[in-house]
Design a protein around this motif. Sequence first.
Motif, short mmCIF file in Angstrom:
data_model
loop_
_atom_site.label_atom_id
_atom_site.label_comp_id
_atom_site.label_asym_id
_atom_site.label_seq_id
_atom_site.Cartn_x
_atom_site.Cartn_y
_atom_site.Cartn_z
N PHE A 14 -3.94 11.23 50.31
CA PHE A 14 -3.67 11.60 48.92
C PHE A 14 -4.94 11.54 48.07
O PHE A 14 -5.24 12.46 47.31
N LEU A 18 -6.73 14.47 46.11
CA LEU A 18 -6.87 14.36 44.66
C LEU A 18 -8.32 14.62 44.24
O LEU A 18 -8.58 15.31 43.26
N HIS A 23 -5.53 17.55 41.05
CA HIS A 23 -4.17 17.75 40.57
C HIS A 23 -3.24 16.84 41.37
O HIS A 23 -3.15 16.95 42.60
N VAL A 24 -2.52 15.96 40.68
CA VAL A 24 -1.69 14.96 41.35
C VAL A 24 -0.58 15.62 42.17
O VAL A 24 -0.35 15.26 43.32
N GLY A 25 0.10 16.61 41.59
CA GLY A 25 1.20 17.26 42.29
C GLY A 25 0.76 17.91 43.59
O GLY A 25 1.39 17.76 44.64
N ARG A 26 -0.35 18.66 43.53
CA ARG A 26 -0.85 19.33 44.75
C ARG A 26 -1.34 18.32 45.77
O ARG A 26 -1.17 18.50 46.97
N CYS A 28 -0.17 15.31 46.18
CA CYS A 28 1.04 14.73 46.77
C CYS A 28 1.63 15.67 47.82
O CYS A 28 2.04 15.24 48.90
N GLU A 29 1.64 16.97 47.52
CA GLU A 29 2.16 17.94 48.48
C GLU A 29 1.34 17.91 49.76
O GLU A 29 1.90 17.90 50.87
N ARG A 35 5.69 12.21 44.33
CA ARG A 35 4.89 11.87 43.14
C ARG A 35 5.23 10.49 42.62
O ARG A 35 4.37 9.71 42.24
N ALA A 38 3.48 7.84 44.56
CA ALA A 38 2.05 7.76 44.23
C ALA A 38 1.84 7.01 42.91
O ALA A 38 0.97 6.14 42.81
N TYR A 39 2.65 7.33 41.90
CA TYR A 39 2.51 6.65 40.61
C TYR A 39 2.89 5.17 40.72
O TYR A 39 2.29 4.33 40.06
N TRP A 52 -7.94 6.04 42.52
CA TRP A 52 -7.34 7.23 41.91
C TRP A 52 -8.26 7.73 40.80
O TRP A 52 -8.59 8.92 40.73
#
Length: 193
Positions: A14, A18, A23-26, A28-29, A35, A38-39, A52
């Motif tokens: 991850f 990153l 981009h956090v969403g991408r 994570c994918e 997500r 991760a948070y 991060w």
Amino acid sequence: MRWTTENRARAVEFLAALAELGHVGRACERAQLARGVAYRWRLEDAAFGRAWDMALGLDIDVLLHEAMRRGVEGVEEPVFFQGEVVGVKRRYSDKLLSRLLGWRMDEQRREARAVEREAKHEAPQIESFRVVIRDEHGNEIQPEPPDADDEAHWAAMRAQEEAYQAARRARDDAAAIEARERKRERDEGPPER
């Protein structure tokens, strides 16, 4: 937080994504990570949170480089004639370049203030290394110490002016090349295939 081998591998994947994608969403994918997980890791593990932040900091450097490239070097766009691509033109982003210069000037002002604070702090220590200068009659000459406020201010001003002039020269050079190309196209017509 206790890390399992699988979670640690996902966290590393991850963070690498990153740093690359910003981009956090991408990210994570790519790491096949929810997500929310991760948070949660970010909140529960301070080291993961710092990693991060560092990963996003690497992305800032990539973004700044690309923004500067677009502002100074421009971006090639196709030129169409009767529905077909007949050439390319270079488009520059003056707005982007202006914002970058403003950001850089703010950064230089912060650096100048830091140098100023450091100079004021170190002035008594530097004074212990003072050299005595005497004139031809043996009288001690007291040189005027430089004013740290003026030095830092003028150093920042010179750096800003140099950055502005360099960007302006690059933009003017590119505009001159583009003008020559347009003139050549007007004189010779669109390029043949």
